[in-house]
Design a protein around this motif. Structure first.
Motif, PDB file in Angstrom:
ATOM      1  N   THR A 206       0.736  -1.189   0.150  1.00  0.00           N
ATOM      2  CA  THR A 206      -0.018   0.157  -0.006  1.00  0.00           C
ATOM      3  C   THR A 206       0.913   1.252  -0.070  1.00  0.00           C
ATOM      4  O   THR A 206       0.569   2.336  -0.829  1.00  0.00           O
ATOM      5  CB  THR A 206      -0.711   0.047   0.994  1.00  0.00           C
ATOM      6  N   LEU A 207       1.984   1.209   0.796  1.00  0.00           N
ATOM      7  CA  LEU A 207       2.745   2.391   0.869  1.00  0.00           C
ATOM      8  C   LEU A 207       3.961   2.299   0.040  1.00  0.00           C
ATOM      9  O   LEU A 207       4.809   3.356   0.114  1.00  0.00           O
ATOM     10  CB  LEU A 207       3.101   2.637   2.402  1.00  0.00           C
ATOM     11  N   VAL A 208       4.277   1.384  -0.829  1.00  0.00           N
ATOM     12  CA  VAL A 208       5.222   1.329  -1.861  1.00  0.00           C
ATOM     13  C   VAL A 208       6.415   1.512  -1.204  1.00  0.00           C
ATOM     14  O   VAL A 208       7.352   2.218  -1.313  1.00  0.00           O
ATOM     15  CB  VAL A 208       5.193   2.292  -2.805  1.00  0.00           C
ATOM     16  N   VAL A 209       6.533   0.656  -0.179  1.00  0.00           N
ATOM     17  CA  VAL A 209       7.961   0.566   0.589  1.00  0.00           C
ATOM     18  C   VAL A 209       8.871  -0.419   0.001  1.00  0.00           C
ATOM     19  O   VAL A 209       8.560  -1.491   0.164  1.00  0.00           O
ATOM     20  CB  VAL A 209       7.529   0.062   2.286  1.00  0.00           C
ATOM     21  N   PRO A 210       9.999  -0.057  -0.221  1.00  0.00           N
ATOM     22  CA  PRO A 210      11.118  -0.936  -1.059  1.00  0.00           C
ATOM     23  C   PRO A 210      11.414  -1.909  -0.031  1.00  0.00           C
ATOM     24  O   PRO A 210      11.655  -1.787   1.198  1.00  0.00           O
ATOM     25  CB  PRO A 210      12.176   0.106  -1.442  1.00  0.00           C
ATOM     26  N   PRO A 211      11.700  -3.067  -0.656  1.00  0.00           N
ATOM     27  CA  PRO A 211      12.524  -4.318   0.240  1.00  0.00           C
ATOM     28  C   PRO A 211      13.778  -3.403   1.068  1.00  0.00           C
ATOM     29  O   PRO A 211      14.702  -2.873   0.696  1.00  0.00           O
ATOM     30  CB  PRO A 211      12.930  -5.186  -0.682  1.00  0.00           C
ATOM     31  N   GLY A 212      13.992  -3.797   2.513  1.00  0.00           N
ATOM     32  CA  GLY A 212      14.782  -3.380   3.230  1.00  0.00           C
ATOM     33  C   GLY A 212      14.841  -2.159   4.031  1.00  0.00           C
ATOM     34  O   GLY A 212      15.526  -1.711   4.681  1.00  0.00           O
ATOM     35  N   VAL A 213      13.769  -1.347   3.842  1.00  0.00           N
ATOM     36  CA  VAL A 213      13.122   0.015   4.487  1.00  0.00           C
ATOM     37  C   VAL A 213      12.248  -0.363   5.304  1.00  0.00           C
ATOM     38  O   VAL A 213      11.139  -0.974   5.120  1.00  0.00           O
ATOM     39  CB  VAL A 213      12.776   0.830   3.112  1.00  0.00           C
ATOM     40  N   PRO A 214      12.713   0.016   6.657  1.00  0.00           N
ATOM     41  CA  PRO A 214      11.656  -0.325   7.798  1.00  0.00           C
ATOM     42  C   PRO A 214      10.483   0.694   7.642  1.00  0.00           C
ATOM     43  O   PRO A 214      10.645   1.719   7.039  1.00  0.00           O
ATOM     44  CB  PRO A 214      12.666  -0.257   9.098  1.00  0.00           C
ATOM     45  N   VAL A 215       9.493   0.634   8.372  1.00  0.00           N
ATOM     46  CA  VAL A 215       8.637   1.388   8.679  1.00  0.00           C
ATOM     47  C   VAL A 215       8.733   1.918  10.267  1.00  0.00           C
ATOM     48  O   VAL A 215       9.063   1.245  11.261  1.00  0.00           O
ATOM     49  CB  VAL A 215       7.263   0.791   8.365  1.00  0.00           C
ATOM     50  N   LEU A 216       8.044   3.145  10.628  1.00  0.00           N
ATOM     51  CA  LEU A 216       7.840   3.537  12.007  1.00  0.00           C
ATOM     52  C   LEU A 216       6.369   3.440  12.216  1.00  0.00           C
ATOM     53  O   LEU A 216       5.517   3.560  11.553  1.00  0.00           O
ATOM     54  CB  LEU A 216       8.146   5.011  11.617  1.00  0.00           C
ATOM     55  N   VAL A 217       6.401   2.797  13.211  1.00  0.00           N
ATOM     56  CA  VAL A 217       5.063   2.451  14.214  1.00  0.00           C
ATOM     57  C   VAL A 217       4.924   3.478  15.345  1.00  0.00           C
ATOM     58  O   VAL A 217       5.523   3.274  16.171  1.00  0.00           O
ATOM     59  CB  VAL A 217       5.093   1.223  14.551  1.00  0.00           C
ATOM     60  N   ILE A 218       3.778   4.282  15.033  1.00  0.00           N
ATOM     61  CA  ILE A 218       3.674   5.179  16.108  1.00  0.00           C
ATOM     62  C   ILE A 218       2.634   4.829  16.673  1.00  0.00           C
ATOM     63  O   ILE A 218       1.347   4.858  16.150  1.00  0.00           O
ATOM     64  CB  ILE A 218       3.458   6.647  15.426  1.00  0.00           C
ATOM     65  N   GLU A 219       2.577   4.590  18.266  1.00  0.00           N
ATOM     66  CA  GLU A 219       1.393   4.358  19.049  1.00  0.00           C
ATOM     67  C   GLU A 219       0.852   5.510  19.656  1.00  0.00           C
ATOM     68  O   GLU A 219       1.825   5.897  20.791  1.00  0.00           O
ATOM     69  CB  GLU A 219       1.756   3.231  19.893  1.00  0.00           C
ATOM     70  N   ARG A 220      -0.062   6.042  19.256  1.00  0.00           N
ATOM     71  CA  ARG A 220      -0.684   7.576  19.659  1.00  0.00           C
ATOM     72  C   ARG A 220      -1.635   7.130  20.603  1.00  0.00           C
ATOM     73  O   ARG A 220      -2.809   6.633  20.228  1.00  0.00           O
ATOM     74  CB  ARG A 220      -0.659   8.313  18.688  1.00  0.00           C
ATOM     75  N   THR A 221      -1.828   7.819  21.807  1.00  0.00           N
ATOM     76  CA  THR A 221      -3.155   7.856  22.611  1.00  0.00           C
ATOM     77  C   THR A 221      -3.299   9.220  23.198  1.00  0.00           C
ATOM     78  O   THR A 221      -2.564  10.157  23.421  1.00  0.00           O
ATOM     79  CB  THR A 221      -2.895   6.975  23.842  1.00  0.00           C
ATOM     80  N   TYR A 222      -4.612   9.673  22.890  1.00  0.00           N
ATOM     81  CA  TYR A 222      -5.264  10.856  23.319  1.00  0.00           C
ATOM     82  C   TYR A 222      -5.903  10.792  25.003  1.00  0.00           C
ATOM     83  O   TYR A 222      -6.597   9.638  25.168  1.00  0.00           O
ATOM     84  CB  TYR A 222      -6.430  11.110  22.297  1.00  0.00           C
ATOM     85  N   TYR A 223      -5.487  11.706  25.602  1.00  0.00           N
ATOM     86  CA  TYR A 223      -6.203  11.595  27.076  1.00  0.00           C
ATOM     87  C   TYR A 223      -6.883  12.810  27.256  1.00  0.00           C
ATOM     88  O   TYR A 223      -6.551  13.973  27.146  1.00  0.00           O
ATOM     89  CB  TYR A 223      -5.018  11.470  28.038  1.00  0.00           C
ATOM     90  N   HIS A 225      -7.238  14.221  30.723  1.00  0.00           N
ATOM     91  CA  HIS A 225      -6.379  14.078  32.137  1.00  0.00           C
ATOM     92  C   HIS A 225      -5.823  12.652  31.982  1.00  0.00           C
ATOM     93  O   HIS A 225      -5.126  12.279  31.295  1.00  0.00           O
ATOM     94  CB  HIS A 225      -7.355  14.384  33.041  1.00  0.00           C
ATOM     95  N   ASP A 226      -6.248  11.838  33.112  1.00  0.00           N
ATOM     96  CA  ASP A 226      -5.770  10.437  33.011  1.00  0.00           C
ATOM     97  C   ASP A 226      -6.534   9.579  32.346  1.00  0.00           C
ATOM     98  O   ASP A 226      -5.994   8.204  32.395  1.00  0.00           O
ATOM     99  CB  ASP A 226      -5.779  10.166  34.599  1.00  0.00           C
ATOM    100  N   ARG A 227      -7.473   9.860  31.729  1.00  0.00           N
ATOM    101  CA  ARG A 227      -8.568   8.811  31.023  1.00  0.00           C
ATOM    102  C   ARG A 227      -8.147   8.907  29.477  1.00  0.00           C
ATOM    103  O   ARG A 227      -8.433   9.629  28.958  1.00  0.00           O
ATOM    104  CB  ARG A 227     -10.091   9.371  31.301  1.00  0.00           C
ATOM    105  N   PRO A 228      -7.688   7.545  28.940  1.00  0.00           N
ATOM    106  CA  PRO A 228      -7.542   7.500  27.543  1.00  0.00           C
ATOM    107  C   PRO A 228      -9.089   7.436  26.924  1.00  0.00           C
ATOM    108  O   PRO A 228      -9.758   6.726  27.357  1.00  0.00           O
ATOM    109  CB  PRO A 228      -6.822   6.219  27.598  1.00  0.00           C
ATOM    110  N   VAL A 229      -8.944   8.319  25.732  1.00  0.00           N
ATOM    111  CA  VAL A 229     -10.132   8.324  25.178  1.00  0.00           C
ATOM    112  C   VAL A 229     -10.171   7.857  23.587  1.00  0.00           C
ATOM    113  O   VAL A 229     -11.260   7.590  22.803  1.00  0.00           O
ATOM    114  CB  VAL A 229     -10.831   9.876  25.067  1.00  0.00           C
ATOM    115  N   GLU A 230      -8.989   7.548  23.056  1.00  0.00           N
ATOM    116  CA  GLU A 230      -8.720   7.223  21.737  1.00  0.00           C
ATOM    117  C   GLU A 230      -7.206   6.799  21.856  1.00  0.00           C
ATOM    118  O   GLU A 230      -6.205   7.244  22.148  1.00  0.00           O
ATOM    119  CB  GLU A 230      -8.833   8.404  20.661  1.00  0.00           C
ATOM    120  N   THR A 231      -6.982   5.400  20.998  1.00  0.00           N
ATOM    121  CA  THR A 231      -5.807   5.097  20.666  1.00  0.00           C
ATOM    122  C   THR A 231      -5.669   4.502  19.345  1.00  0.00           C
ATOM    123  O   THR A 231      -6.455   4.161  18.805  1.00  0.00           O
ATOM    124  CB  THR A 231      -5.166   3.948  21.660  1.00  0.00           C
ATOM    125  N   ALA A 232      -4.358   4.789  18.539  1.00  0.00           N
ATOM    126  CA  ALA A 232      -4.230   4.413  17.315  1.00  0.00           C
ATOM    127  C   ALA A 232      -2.702   3.923  16.863  1.00  0.00           C
ATOM    128  O   ALA A 232      -1.845   4.204  17.815  1.00  0.00           O
ATOM    129  CB  ALA A 232      -4.528   5.728  16.377  1.00  0.00           C
TER     130      ALA A 232
END
Length: 252
Positions: A206-223, A225-232
């Motif tokens: 899908t992203l046309v990533v060439p062989p040998g090129v890694p991807v960055l994985v960003i685990e993002r969470t919105y809060y 205050h202390d309550r998580p309301v969305e994570t992606a």
């Protein structure tokens, strides 16, 4: 070729060609010498040359075109993403749309939302019980028609269920922060954890990533205050983005 113990000839050849690419002697689109040419240049066999070229392909530095030979791969310009200033002003729409528009690109995205239940990993991130109902949305983001980012988000239906924003893309408001603002949920901060790994087949295609090129994985969470309301989970090719962090330091 330099003869010294422990350094195979194919790695020496790969080192030499890599240096020429990184130093700019060989530039994007330049054709490498043919296999017979490389054999003559380095005084090695065809199998050694092929091993060296495979190393460079696995690193994403060259591409092979059937019937034509090997060429220096054009490196995508890195897009800088600054976490500290990304939310320096409270967004009124999708951050991706704003960032793409600011760089002169046309933003688009397609998506699919469905109700499901939280896995243990997602439940831990959202501080809910495993099996609790969540809204799962898969996104493919495009800039000027080219896919640049994938994302899968999860929102607890205990927060959004039965509200006008239950379907993340079903209303006039887009973007997590303005959507949550509209139902009185005030997001106070965002957390991100960044890791790298090999692209999975769907991601590479899908992203046309060439062989040998890694991807960055960003685990993002919105809060709120202390309550998580969305994570992606957000996936981008590592040769297209620089994650640049500029964070404010409080006064003494």
């Amino acid at each position: 070729m330099t003869n010294f113990t422990g350094r195979p000839a194919y790695l020496q050849i790969a080192d030499d060609i890599r240096s020429q690419i990184l130093e700019g002697t060989l530039q994007a689109g330049d054709q490498l010498p043919s296999e017979p040419g490389l054999m003559a240049d380095y005084g090695v066999s065809r199998i050694v040359v092929r091993q060296a070229l495979e190393v460079l392909r696995s690193e994403g530095l060259i591409v092979k075109q059937q019937g034509r030979g090997s060429f220096v791969r054009e490196q995508q310009p890195a897009k800088k993403r600054v976490l500290g200033s990304l939310y320096s002003e409270r967004p009124g729409s999708s951050p991706f749309a704003a960032a793409a528009s600011a760089s002169g690109q046309v933003p688009e995205w397609d998506y699919q939302s469905r109700r499901t239940t939280a896995s243990k990993a997602i439940a831990d991130r959202l501080n809910i019980e495993q099996g609790d109902p969540v809204m799962r949305t898969s996104y493919r983001f495009l800039a000027d028609g080219a896919p640049v980012m994938l994302s899968t988000s999860f929102e607890p239906l205990a927060i959004t269920g039965g509200t006008p924003i239950e379907q993340p893309e079903g209303g006039a408001i887009t973007g997590v922060i303005p959507r949550m603002d509209s139902i009185g949920v005030r997001i106070t901060h965002v957390g991100e954890d960044v890791t790298g790994r090999s692209a999975r087949p769907y991601e590479a295609e899908t992203l046309v990533v060439p062989p040998g090129v890694p991807v960055l994985v960003i685990e993002r969470t919105y809060y709120d205050h202390d309550r998580p309301v969305e994570t992606a989970d957000i996936i981008v090719s590592s040769d297209r983005y620089i994650l640049s962090y500029r964070l404010a330091i409080p006064e003494r």
